[in-house]
Design a protein around this motif. Structure first.
Motif, PDB file in Angstrom:
ATOM      1  N   TYR A  89       0.725  -0.876  -0.357  1.00  0.00           N
ATOM      2  CA  TYR A  89       0.106  -0.613   0.329  1.00  0.00           C
ATOM      3  C   TYR A  89       1.175   1.365  -0.025  1.00  0.00           C
ATOM      4  CZ  TYR A  89      -3.286   3.796   1.772  1.00  0.00           C
ATOM      5  OH  TYR A  89      -4.053   4.469   1.478  1.00  0.00           O
ATOM      6  N   GLU A  90       0.733   2.422  -0.745  1.00  0.00           N
ATOM      7  CA  GLU A  90       0.964   3.397  -0.348  1.00  0.00           C
ATOM      8  C   GLU A  90       0.383   4.746  -0.675  1.00  0.00           C
ATOM      9  OE1 GLU A  90       5.277   5.587  -2.494  1.00  0.00           O
ATOM     10  OE2 GLU A  90       4.465   3.660  -3.297  1.00  0.00           O
ATOM     11  N   ASP A  91       0.328   6.210  -0.161  1.00  0.00           N
ATOM     12  CA  ASP A  91       0.020   7.130  -0.286  1.00  0.00           C
ATOM     13  C   ASP A  91       0.960   8.515  -0.385  1.00  0.00           C
ATOM     14  OD1 ASP A  91      -0.423   7.235   2.216  1.00  0.00           O
ATOM     15  OD2 ASP A  91      -2.111   6.734   2.428  1.00  0.00           O
ATOM     16  N   SER A  92       0.079   9.270   0.158  1.00  0.00           N
ATOM     17  CA  SER A  92       1.182  10.484   0.312  1.00  0.00           C
ATOM     18  C   SER A  92       1.896  10.278   1.359  1.00  0.00           C
ATOM     19  CB  SER A  92       0.930  11.849  -0.235  1.00  0.00           C
ATOM     20  OG  SER A  92      -0.450  12.164   0.802  1.00  0.00           O
ATOM     21  N   ASP A  93       1.100   9.975   2.193  1.00  0.00           N
ATOM     22  CA  ASP A  93       1.935   9.496   4.142  1.00  0.00           C
ATOM     23  C   ASP A  93       2.653   8.452   4.057  1.00  0.00           C
ATOM     24  OD1 ASP A  93       0.284  12.442   4.941  1.00  0.00           O
ATOM     25  OD2 ASP A  93      -1.834  10.961   4.381  1.00  0.00           O
ATOM     26  N   LEU A  94       2.363   7.697   3.612  1.00  0.00           N
ATOM     27  CA  LEU A  94       3.397   6.146   4.154  1.00  0.00           C
ATOM     28  C   LEU A  94       3.321   5.532   2.986  1.00  0.00           C
ATOM     29  CD1 LEU A  94       0.535   3.895   4.901  1.00  0.00           C
ATOM     30  CD2 LEU A  94       0.577   5.308   6.296  1.00  0.00           C
ATOM     31  N   LEU A  95       4.271   4.155   2.857  1.00  0.00           N
ATOM     32  CA  LEU A  95       4.213   3.074   2.374  1.00  0.00           C
ATOM     33  C   LEU A  95       4.052   2.080   3.400  1.00  0.00           C
ATOM     34  CD1 LEU A  95       6.813   3.365  -0.421  1.00  0.00           C
ATOM     35  CD2 LEU A  95       6.746   0.871   1.182  1.00  0.00           C
ATOM     36  N   VAL A  96       3.152   1.094   2.676  1.00  0.00           N
ATOM     37  CA  VAL A  96       3.674  -0.328   3.450  1.00  0.00           C
ATOM     38  C   VAL A  96       3.921  -1.196   2.566  1.00  0.00           C
ATOM     39  CG1 VAL A  96       2.353  -2.123   4.667  1.00  0.00           C
ATOM     40  CG2 VAL A  96       1.400   0.452   5.111  1.00  0.00           C
ATOM     41  N   LEU A  97       5.285  -2.264   3.180  1.00  0.00           N
ATOM     42  CA  LEU A  97       5.442  -3.303   2.298  1.00  0.00           C
ATOM     43  C   LEU A  97       6.403  -4.341   2.894  1.00  0.00           C
ATOM     44  CD1 LEU A  97       8.554  -3.198   3.211  1.00  0.00           C
ATOM     45  CD2 LEU A  97       8.577  -1.466   2.540  1.00  0.00           C
ATOM     46  N   HIS A 123      12.871   4.898  -4.587  1.00  0.00           N
ATOM     47  CA  HIS A 123      11.400   4.816  -4.932  1.00  0.00           C
ATOM     48  C   HIS A 123      10.602   6.321  -4.489  1.00  0.00           C
ATOM     49  CE1 HIS A 123       7.643   3.345  -5.482  1.00  0.00           C
ATOM     50  NE2 HIS A 123       7.014   3.463  -3.983  1.00  0.00           N
ATOM     51  N   CYS A 124      11.148   6.605  -3.104  1.00  0.00           N
ATOM     52  CA  CYS A 124      10.234   7.916  -2.963  1.00  0.00           C
ATOM     53  C   CYS A 124      11.137   9.228  -2.658  1.00  0.00           C
ATOM     54  CB  CYS A 124       9.979   7.800  -1.172  1.00  0.00           C
ATOM     55  SG  CYS A 124       9.452   6.305  -0.674  1.00  0.00           S
ATOM     56  N   GLY A 125      11.764   9.920  -3.376  1.00  0.00           N
ATOM     57  CA  GLY A 125      12.416  10.333  -3.234  1.00  0.00           C
ATOM     58  C   GLY A 125      12.850  11.174  -2.417  1.00  0.00           C
ATOM     59  N   ASP A 126      12.499  12.615  -2.963  1.00  0.00           N
ATOM     60  CA  ASP A 126      12.449  14.124  -1.314  1.00  0.00           C
ATOM     61  C   ASP A 126      11.835  13.948  -1.194  1.00  0.00           C
ATOM     62  OD1 ASP A 126      14.831  14.195  -2.874  1.00  0.00           O
ATOM     63  OD2 ASP A 126      13.655  16.411  -3.620  1.00  0.00           O
ATOM     64  N   SER A 127      10.242  13.742  -0.725  1.00  0.00           N
ATOM     65  CA  SER A 127       9.783  13.081   0.000  1.00  0.00           C
ATOM     66  C   SER A 127       9.785  12.403   1.194  1.00  0.00           C
ATOM     67  CB  SER A 127       7.679  12.660  -0.825  1.00  0.00           C
ATOM     68  OG  SER A 127       8.743  11.439  -0.544  1.00  0.00           O
ATOM     69  N   LEU A 128      10.591  11.652   1.094  1.00  0.00           N
ATOM     70  CA  LEU A 128      10.737  11.034   2.022  1.00  0.00           C
ATOM     71  C   LEU A 128      11.139  11.728   3.713  1.00  0.00           C
ATOM     72  CD1 LEU A 128      10.900   7.177   2.782  1.00  0.00           C
ATOM     73  CD2 LEU A 128      13.687   7.243   2.555  1.00  0.00           C
ATOM     74  N   SER A 129      10.955  11.231   5.350  1.00  0.00           N
ATOM     75  CA  SER A 129      10.480  11.402   6.038  1.00  0.00           C
ATOM     76  C   SER A 129      12.381  11.537   6.270  1.00  0.00           C
ATOM     77  CB  SER A 129       9.865  11.079   6.639  1.00  0.00           C
ATOM     78  OG  SER A 129      10.161  11.309   8.596  1.00  0.00           O
ATOM     79  N   GLY A 130      12.749  12.901   7.207  1.00  0.00           N
ATOM     80  CA  GLY A 130      13.830  13.034   7.576  1.00  0.00           C
ATOM     81  C   GLY A 130      14.307  13.054   9.545  1.00  0.00           C
ATOM     82  N   ILE A 131      13.379  12.882  10.020  1.00  0.00           N
ATOM     83  CA  ILE A 131      12.815  12.201  11.225  1.00  0.00           C
ATOM     84  C   ILE A 131      13.700  11.384  11.777  1.00  0.00           C
ATOM     85  CG2 ILE A 131      11.669  12.215  13.384  1.00  0.00           C
ATOM     86  CD1 ILE A 131       9.469  13.607  12.046  1.00  0.00           C
ATOM     87  N   GLY A 132      13.495   9.984  10.734  1.00  0.00           N
ATOM     88  CA  GLY A 132      14.798   9.360  11.227  1.00  0.00           C
ATOM     89  C   GLY A 132      16.396   9.513  11.192  1.00  0.00           C
ATOM     90  N   ASP A 157       7.008  13.623   7.561  1.00  0.00           N
ATOM     91  CA  ASP A 157       7.680  14.150   8.909  1.00  0.00           C
ATOM     92  C   ASP A 157       6.794  14.319   9.718  1.00  0.00           C
ATOM     93  OD1 ASP A 157      10.291  14.365   8.488  1.00  0.00           O
ATOM     94  OD2 ASP A 157      10.509  15.803   8.834  1.00  0.00           O
ATOM     95  N   ARG A 158       5.301  14.360   9.159  1.00  0.00           N
ATOM     96  CA  ARG A 158       4.481  14.410  10.385  1.00  0.00           C
ATOM     97  C   ARG A 158       3.335  13.168  10.651  1.00  0.00           C
ATOM     98  NH1 ARG A 158      -0.972  13.987   9.194  1.00  0.00           N
ATOM     99  NH2 ARG A 158      -0.319  14.335   6.678  1.00  0.00           N
ATOM    100  N   ALA A 159       3.454  12.531   9.003  1.00  0.00           N
ATOM    101  CA  ALA A 159       3.477  10.425   9.456  1.00  0.00           C
ATOM    102  C   ALA A 159       4.200   9.925  10.210  1.00  0.00           C
ATOM    103  CB  ALA A 159       3.366  10.546   7.948  1.00  0.00           C
ATOM    104  N   HIS A 160       5.725  10.191  10.651  1.00  0.00           N
ATOM    105  CA  HIS A 160       6.826   9.603  10.951  1.00  0.00           C
ATOM    106  C   HIS A 160       6.005   9.894  12.198  1.00  0.00           C
ATOM    107  CE1 HIS A 160      10.217   8.447  12.130  1.00  0.00           C
ATOM    108  NE2 HIS A 160      10.981   8.031  11.182  1.00  0.00           N
ATOM    109  N   GLN A 161       5.901  11.253  12.904  1.00  0.00           N
ATOM    110  CA  GLN A 161       5.416  11.647  14.067  1.00  0.00           C
ATOM    111  C   GLN A 161       4.335  11.005  14.448  1.00  0.00           C
ATOM    112  OE1 GLN A 161       5.880  15.788  13.919  1.00  0.00           O
ATOM    113  NE2 GLN A 161       7.455  15.844  14.734  1.00  0.00           N
TER     114      GLN A 161
END
Length: 323
Positions: A89-97, A123-132, A157-161
């Motif tokens: 599954y994938e949307d603008s907030d998260l990805l499940v694999l 796969h995600c490019g610059d959109s990937l959360s940087g909080i990690g 980052d919002r989804a990550h938090q």
């Protein structure tokens, strides 16, 4: 000293009895002691005969000769690498694999690239959360290299938090399947035993009575294989009540049913009737079968489940005829 080099160090009597990491740091002043320790733990130090040394605290003896292999420096940040991903599954907030066994989640000593993070960056490019952090962008939780199964990755980052809060509060469902030696008794139960670092081997976790962090695992028998009185192995389900490092592996070993193929917490079977496929399974037979959580934006409950991977499924099938 170059960034990548090989050095041979022979110690005389003046270093006898000294810790290896300290002795090598003194002999190679361009390296800090912490850097030497990391090289030893990363299997980059050997004796002259080729024997790998992994104990920084090893005592040096007169005449000892060590070879120190300093690798090329790793990139400061992981590089995008196009690797196949089984995306559920994938949307603008998260990805499940569905992570395959053998894939490391993020770069670490000994695994600088070709990790899940490298694949996600491609796969995600610059959109990937940087909080990690630069080495773990998007990574909310992880699975061990040789554990397969469902993972969720944050794409901003919002989804990550939000997802991190769910994992911290254990406000989600995480279910594993494991093939273990023997049969758990009772067949269903809850293991409530704190987990912490092993007092001697710092790479291992263990159940601690006087320290460690609270850890709870609910388990149940799904199928057993072999004689009724003394089953050879069992397929069990396990639900995490907490999320400690190696929790399922440590807890199942604690009740006398270590995961088949586990190189750290497992055991070699002395049962001559055990099929070779069971005795020689090359990884821990552990699969993150189901993950259920509330979406950080829509607040909809999302549930994902995957079947056992082919090698695990084939192993279970080979046991169906064992009596």
């Amino acid at each position: 000293m170059s960034d990548a080099a090989r050095h041979t160090v022979t110690f005389d009597e003046s270093a006898s009895g000294e810790r290896l990491d300290r002795a090598l740091a003194l002999a190679l002043p361009a390296l800090t002691r912490s850097r030497v320790k990391a090289l030893i733990e990363g299997r980059r130090v050997t004796l002259a005969d080729g024997t790998t040394i992994e104990e920084p605290s090893r005592k040096v003896k007169t005449g000892d000769r060590f070879v120190v292999d300093i690798p090329e420096p790793e990139p400061a940040t992981p590089l995008p690498q196009a690797l196949a991903l089984d995306i559920l599954y994938e949307d603008s907030d998260l990805l499940v694999l569905d992570k395959p066994a053998g894939l490391v989640v993020h770069p670490a000593p000994g695994n600088p690239d070709h990790t899940l993070v490298n694949a996600l960056l491609a796969h995600c490019g610059d959109s990937l959360s940087g909080i990690g952090g630069v080495r773990r962008p998007g990574i909310v939780h992880r699975l061990d290299k040789n554990t397969s199964g469902v993972m969720v990755v944050a794409k901003n980052d919002r989804a990550h938090q939000a997802l991190s809060k769910l994992f911290a509060a254990h406000d989600l469902t995480r279910i594993y399947q494991a093939l273990v030696w023997g049969e758990p008794k009772p067949r269903t139960g809850t293991i409530d035993a704190a987990i912490g670092r092993h007092p001697v081997d710092r790479k291992r976790m263990t159940v601690r009575k006087t320290s460690g962090r609270a850890a709870v695992t609910e388990y149940w028998l799904e199928k057993r294989f072999g004689p009724a009185l003394h089953p050879l192995a069992s397929l069990v389900g396990a639900r995490l009540g907490t999320g400690r490092t190696h929790q399922v592996r440590v807890h199942l070993a604690h009740i006398g049913c270590p995961v088949v193929g586990d190189p750290v917490y497992g055991r070699k079977s002395r049962n001559t009737a055990a099929p070779e496929a069971l005795k020689e399974f090359p990884r821990q037979a552990l699969h993150a079968a189901r993950l259920e959580f509330r979406h950080p934006t829509t607040h909809k409950v999302m549930s994902f489940a995957t079947e056992l991977p082919q090698d695990f499924k084939k192993l279970v099938a080979s046991l169906n005829g064992v009596k």
